[in-house]
Design a protein around this motif. Structure first.
Motif, PDB file in Angstrom:
ATOM      1  N   ASP A 241      -7.056   3.142   5.417  1.00 40.53           N
ATOM      2  CA  ASP A 241      -7.141   1.758   5.901  1.00 40.53           C
ATOM      3  C   ASP A 241      -8.438   1.084   5.453  1.00 40.53           C
ATOM      4  O   ASP A 241      -8.474  -0.126   5.184  1.00 40.53           O
ATOM      5  N   LYS A 242      -9.490   1.863   5.369  1.00 39.89           N
ATOM      6  CA  LYS A 242     -10.792   1.305   4.983  1.00 39.89           C
ATOM      7  C   LYS A 242     -10.798   0.825   3.543  1.00 39.89           C
ATOM      8  O   LYS A 242     -11.504  -0.145   3.199  1.00 39.89           O
TER       9      LYS A 242
ATOM     10  N   LYS B 118       0.844  -1.202   0.000  1.00 36.63           N
ATOM     11  CA  LYS B 118       0.000   0.000   0.000  1.00 36.63           C
ATOM     12  C   LYS B 118       0.875   1.246   0.000  1.00 36.63           C
ATOM     13  O   LYS B 118       1.814   1.368   0.782  1.00 36.63           O
TER      14      LYS B 118
ATOM     15  N   TYR C  90       2.371   2.325   5.615  1.00 33.54           N
ATOM     16  CA  TYR C  90       2.328   2.784   4.231  1.00 33.54           C
ATOM     17  C   TYR C  90       3.701   3.227   3.718  1.00 33.54           C
ATOM     18  O   TYR C  90       4.470   3.865   4.448  1.00 33.54           O
TER      19      TYR C  90
ATOM     20  N   ALA D 110       1.928   3.604  10.136  1.00 35.24           N
ATOM     21  CA  ALA D 110       0.741   2.765   9.922  1.00 35.24           C
ATOM     22  C   ALA D 110       0.971   1.727   8.836  1.00 35.24           C
ATOM     23  O   ALA D 110       0.047   0.982   8.485  1.00 35.24           O
TER      24      ALA D 110
ATOM     25  N   VAL E 159      -5.555   8.169   8.247  1.00 34.63           N
ATOM     26  CA  VAL E 159      -5.210   6.746   8.208  1.00 34.63           C
ATOM     27  C   VAL E 159      -6.484   5.902   8.140  1.00 34.63           C
ATOM     28  O   VAL E 159      -6.535   4.892   7.417  1.00 34.63           O
TER      29      VAL E 159
END
Length: 298
Positions: free
Chosen positions: A295-296, A53, A98, A96, A291
């Protein structure tokens, strides 16, 4: 005289020094460069995290660069009272998981300028830069299968929006999964919000069109809102001194994808000429909604 002054303020490149570095945040990164379809060399940082990601951040225009915004050489008309380092959001996104690509638009930071049109165009030519950044990741040996999120700020969101509508544009990249659009504003609404006298607006527009071949007052990325193909979160400070709520509402209403609207209520700080920059500062201090959206969807 006034026309040249306004045009220089609005479209002159080279007003955004690179004032920060990922090493200041203990981030693992490499310097990268890539080419646009019209041959402009763009430079940036690839901050390394997961290969699954990637967030591509596109900054706002003229007085900004990939590092953010600095008070350096801004004179008395400061947009904010302190520097706004965009590496803060790169830091929390990296934490996170990424990978983050931060690059300079043409005419900003360390990127080159177009030999054909060496001016800032408020999204028209910069849309090619967004496409080049996405293409760089989509064809990178380590990230070709990664989901891509777009963190697109002011001119960056205008350029991203226009890039979705181009024939060779972002709709051709299925790896793009989500976008965050921060404070939509086009040139015509910005000049109106500034409250410039009519003769100054007309003088500036005349010089800008002579330099660029574009009628900024009539051109906008807005017609391409309908072409956006990914879930989009819109972020806007309700106390932005340059806010044109009709444009922001129309942008949100024109989205035909999954969407959400985040209205901020940020007070004006002493020393700021307008409160638009407060939202840019907010980005670096509030990881949860940023985030959370990525993230979703990634």
């Amino acid at each position: 005289m006034f026309g040249n002054m306004i045009a220089d303020m609005m479209i002159k490149p080279g007003q955004a020094p690179l004032f920060d570095d990922p090493a200041n945040y203990d981030l693992a990164y490499e310097n990268v460069e890539f080419q646009t379809a019209d041959g402009v060399t763009l430079r940036g940082w690839l901050i390394k995290g997961s290969t699954d990601k990637v967030i591509i951040q596109s900054h706002f225009g003229v007085q900004c660069c990939r590092a953010g915004w600095t008070t350096q050489d801004k004179g008395m008309m400061k947009g904010f009272e302190r520097d706004i380092p965009f590496l803060r959001q790169a830091k929390y996104l990296n934490e996170a998981g990424y990978t983050v690509l931060m690059y300079d638009f043409r005419g900003h930071g360390e990127s080159g300028v177009s030999s054909e049109r060496p001016w800032c165009t408020w999204g028209t030519d910069e849309a090619k830069d967004v496409i080049a950044a996405v293409d760089f990741i989509a064809n990178h040996r380590d990230y070709s299968n990664a989901g891509i999120g777009l963190l697109s700020i002011c001119m960056g969101q205008g350029a991203s929006t226009e890039a979705f509508g181009l024939e060779n544009g972002l709709k051709n990249y299925p790896n793009i999964k989500a976008m965050i659009s921060v404070q939509p504003l086009d040139y015509a609404h910005f000049v109106e919000a500034m409250g410039l006298p009519g003769f100054m607006q007309r003088g500036g527009a005349k010089v800008i069109e002579k330099r660029t071949g574009l009628d900024f007052a009539a051109s906008s990325w807005f017609p391409h809102v309908k072409d956006i193909t990914v879930p989009t979160l819109v972020v806007q400070n309700s106390n932005d001194g340059y806010l044109r709520k009709d444009l922001v509402d129309a942008y949100f209403d024109g989205l035909t994808v999954e969407k959400d609207m985040l209205w901020l209520n940020l007070p004006k700080l002493k020393g700021a000429t307008a409160n638009r920059f407060a939202a840019y500062d907010w980005l670096g201090q509030n990881p949860e909604p940023i985030v959370g959206w990525f993230d979703k969807h990634l």
